[in-house]
Design an enzyme around this catalytic site. Sequence first.
Site, PDB file in Angstrom:
ATOM      1  N   THR A 265      -4.006   1.049  -2.729  1.00 18.30           N
ATOM      2  CA  THR A 265      -3.189  -0.157  -2.766  1.00 18.30           C
ATOM      3  C   THR A 265      -3.608  -1.115  -3.870  1.00 18.30           C
ATOM      4  OG1 THR A 265      -2.370  -1.965  -1.364  1.00 18.30           O
ATOM      5  CG2 THR A 265      -4.689  -1.409  -1.167  1.00 18.30           C
TER       6      THR A 265
ATOM      7  N   THR B 184       0.833  -1.170   0.000  1.00 22.53           N
ATOM      8  CA  THR B 184       0.000   0.000   0.000  1.00 22.53           C
ATOM      9  C   THR B 184       0.883   1.240   0.000  1.00 22.53           C
ATOM     10  OG1 THR B 184      -1.600  -1.280   1.231  1.00 22.53           O
ATOM     11  CG2 THR B 184      -1.765   1.103   1.447  1.00 22.53           C
TER      12      THR B 184
END
Length: 572
Positions: A402, A384
Amino acid sequence: MPRKKRITLTCLLVTLISPLAAAQPPIIEGERFHAEPGQHAMVVTSHELASRVGRDILREGGNAVDAAVAIGFALAVVQPRSGNIGGGGFMVISDEKSGDVTSIDYRETAPAGAFKTMFQDDEGNVIEKASRYSANASGVPGTVAGMAMALDRYGAMSLDRVMAPAIRLARDGFAIPQRFADGLNESREQLEKNDGTRRLFYKGDGSDWHAGEVFKQPELAATLTRIARNGPREFYEGETAGHLIDTIRAHEGIMTLEDLKNYRAVERAPIHGTYRDYDIYAMAPPSSGGIHIVQILNMLENDDLTSMGFGSAATMHLMSEAMRRAYADRSKYLGDPAFFDVPARALTSKDYARTLRAQISPDRATPSDSIGPGNLTPHESNETTHYSVADDSGLAVANTYTLNFSYGSGIAVDGAGFLLNNEMDDFSAKPGVPNAYGLVGGEANAVAPGKRMLSSMTPTIVKHNGKNFLVTGSPGGSRIITTTLGVITNVIDHGMNVQSAVSAPRFHDQWLPDELRIEDGFSPDTLHLLEGMGHHVIQQSAMGASQSILINDDGFQGGADPRRETSSAMGL
């Protein structure tokens, strides 16, 4: 919150403060960790080129939302392991002028053909790689819809204007940093299994790219150009959608053109709580982050963490015990609010927090097998990258998005130049069985068609006396919540400047497995005391990469996390 804000620039001091505490990880020397003094705004991202894009958008008259959207598309080019248009995430926006705080949920959704046991074999056992490295590992992407919604409602510039820098970076290329080259080399075994991904990320002869070489992405440049010219529905209904579904079908996936056409980002009220005399605003379900940040802070509020001290055994014990109780509740009560009645009010109740706090011994760890989800009945009437942007019109943006794993599913969309996510692994493939991050989920987060999978992403804005004060968040899977928590308490309770708060060593406890995970940098004496209390202390690699902004009477201060060598804070 009014639409289409334009900023009026005034003079404020913008600084990047160096860390002070000796126990903190060393700052990597370089321009990216020493932002030039400026006057108007601050941008902090995980990549220097993305920070420059955001800074330039602000310099040209855009506001913080314009900059945030431009950064989102730029990271999709320069940091494809996590920056994306094939994934999803969350954005929190605060506007001081109106006093409003809102959020954009652009989390992925399960395709209409998804079903509860789709990642189990005939005997009911979880097939791990099916939810991680197959076409069915991908949820319907939300990034393009989310960025476009934020820009349309709260930006000041057009989509083609804010996407222009990303298009140039993809078309003309950029010099590869060492981390980019290392990531592709380390992930080669998985990425080269897919022909399209191998063509995208390795040279024509199959060899690796090296730091300093110019990396161009013509297919991605063409995709971004189509979106900039035709709008976000191009991704969901146009040529790009066709490329995406052709790739899914070639890999025997279930996602359809109808799934893409039906996708919508959602604007939601964020979770709101208070800690001491600060207001905490963070992402609501399907993120678990906001609820559990507030829940943990509620448990800590009546303890004097300042006197206990940063990095002391007493502080780490108390915070660890609060963390594990929140994660236990996460396993039962958190999911997509469209499918499950998440008891947000109960979980964030200060009365409930007092009940949990009363269970914590001051000198003894509670074994995880004796902790379970709390009884909410008395209290009820869910790889992420993160970046932060703030401007002097009073707008602040915290964005976390992400692909899930580094490089997501490892499957690139043929002809479009981007990777697909593997967010379906964030569902509970089978209630009670841990996912890739060791998180245990229940029925609330079971797979279902059209459902948004539970997330730990925690973009957060802290306000003080009605003013934006701290903009923060982090990558890190299950450790996102505790990383963000640590930055907040480091600033509020331990009086750290933002760079020290971001750089300080971190610790994490998620209930199961029963371990207190720590970074290097804590005193051996402290760790010995924690083990004596019954904590199972495990030292592992660095956690998270918080890109944060502190706003006070001295102006804007940016904290770029040294755990990412490409992290960058830039003011103007």
